[in-house]
Design an enzyme around this catalytic site. Structure first.
Site, PDB file in Angstrom:
ATOM      1  N   HIS A   1      11.199  17.903  62.847  1.00 53.00           N
ATOM      2  CA  HIS A   1      10.698  17.869  64.232  1.00 53.00           C
ATOM      3  C   HIS A   1      11.841  17.588  65.203  1.00 53.00           C
ATOM      4  O   HIS A   1      11.953  18.225  66.253  1.00 53.00           O
ATOM      5  CB  HIS A   1       9.647  16.766  64.420  1.00 53.00           C
ATOM      6  CG  HIS A   1       8.386  16.957  63.669  1.00 53.00           C
ATOM      7  ND1 HIS A   1       7.885  16.002  62.821  1.00 53.00           N
ATOM      8  CD2 HIS A   1       7.496  17.985  63.646  1.00 53.00           C
ATOM      9  CE1 HIS A   1       6.744  16.424  62.304  1.00 53.00           C
ATOM     10  NE2 HIS A   1       6.484  17.628  62.783  1.00 53.00           N
TER      11      HIS A   1
ATOM     12  N   LYS B   1      -7.687  16.858  60.808  1.00 48.29           N
ATOM     13  CA  LYS B   1      -6.795  15.996  60.037  1.00 48.29           C
ATOM     14  C   LYS B   1      -7.199  14.533  60.182  1.00 48.29           C
ATOM     15  O   LYS B   1      -7.651  14.112  61.237  1.00 48.29           O
ATOM     16  CB  LYS B   1      -5.344  16.144  60.518  1.00 48.29           C
ATOM     17  CG  LYS B   1      -4.732  17.499  60.270  1.00 48.29           C
ATOM     18  CD  LYS B   1      -3.290  17.516  60.734  1.00 48.29           C
ATOM     19  CE  LYS B   1      -2.635  18.854  60.501  1.00 48.29           C
ATOM     20  NZ  LYS B   1      -1.238  18.860  60.981  1.00 48.29           N
TER      21      LYS B   1
ATOM     22  N   ARG C   1       8.962  26.854  59.670  1.00 55.77           N
ATOM     23  CA  ARG C   1       9.747  26.460  58.501  1.00 55.77           C
ATOM     24  C   ARG C   1       9.940  27.625  57.549  1.00 55.77           C
ATOM     25  O   ARG C   1      10.987  27.764  56.930  1.00 55.77           O
ATOM     26  CB  ARG C   1       9.054  25.327  57.748  1.00 55.77           C
ATOM     27  CG  ARG C   1       8.989  24.025  58.505  1.00 55.77           C
ATOM     28  CD  ARG C   1       8.112  23.066  57.779  1.00 55.77           C
ATOM     29  NE  ARG C   1       6.756  23.634  57.728  1.00 55.77           N
ATOM     30  CZ  ARG C   1       5.661  22.951  57.495  1.00 55.77           C
ATOM     31  NH1 ARG C   1       5.719  21.678  57.238  1.00 55.77           N
ATOM     32  NH2 ARG C   1       4.485  23.527  57.493  1.00 55.77           N
TER      33      ARG C   1
ATOM     34  N   SER D   1       5.344  16.540  57.534  1.00 53.67           N
ATOM     35  CA  SER D   1       4.828  15.172  57.633  1.00 53.67           C
ATOM     36  C   SER D   1       3.970  14.816  56.431  1.00 53.67           C
ATOM     37  O   SER D   1       4.009  13.685  55.943  1.00 53.67           O
ATOM     38  CB  SER D   1       4.016  14.998  58.915  1.00 53.67           C
ATOM     39  OG  SER D   1       4.843  15.116  60.045  1.00 53.67           O
TER      40      SER D   1
END
Length: 159
Positions: free
Chosen positions: A17, A41, A90, A128
């Protein structure tokens, strides 16, 4: 002034990040790192804890501010006068979902662009959720998160 919004859950912030934030800060006059509430989430850290961690690790960036929001990112971006939504990629697997979201956002708010930044290759595996799982089992996360975040993770999992 060109404003970019970098939304995410940041649960917790990682060096991946931070790579995106540092690079985005060179392209925009102002970058707002916006912690969003994702109803899909279950976060480890509260929004307030995530905002605190972000403020701590990003204090050296003069043109970066931290905020939080609930709702559609494009609505938040419009309220903040943003020109773009910044998204980190990513791997190829990230692109399909991000592309769909970018097209939806463009349909909702044609004046707000989506800017994709590829993460540095050494962070391409990092997320994360990987950091949370590693920390939960007592693994070393030193290479993945700033020291302050590492400390907060240890505190969270030693309770």
């Amino acid at each position: 002034m060109k404003i970019g919004i970098y939304p995410g859950s940041f649960d917790p912030i990682t060096y991946g990040h931070m790579d995106i934030i540092e690079r985005a800060s060179r392209f925009f006059d102002k970058v707002i790192v916006a912690v969003s509430k994702n109803s899909r989430k279950q976060p480890l850290f509260t929004i307030e804890e995530r905002v605190d961690m972000l403020n701590t690790v990003l204090h050296g960036y003069a043109n970066v501010e931290v905020d939080s929001f609930y709702g559609l990112t494009v609505d938040y971006a419009e309220r903040k006068g943003a020109h773009a939504i910044i998204r980190g990629l990513r791997a190829i697997s990230d692109f399909e979902n991000e592309f769909q979201m970018a097209l939806t956002n463009k349909k909702l708010k044609p004046g707000i662009e989506t800017v994709f930044l590829m993460t540095q290759p050494n962070f391409s595996f990092l997320s994360s959720s990987v950091v949370r799982e590693l920390a939960a089992y007592g693994g070393c996360v030193r290479d993945f998160v700033p020291p302050f975040v590492e400390k907060r993770l240890r505190e969270k999992f030693t309770r």
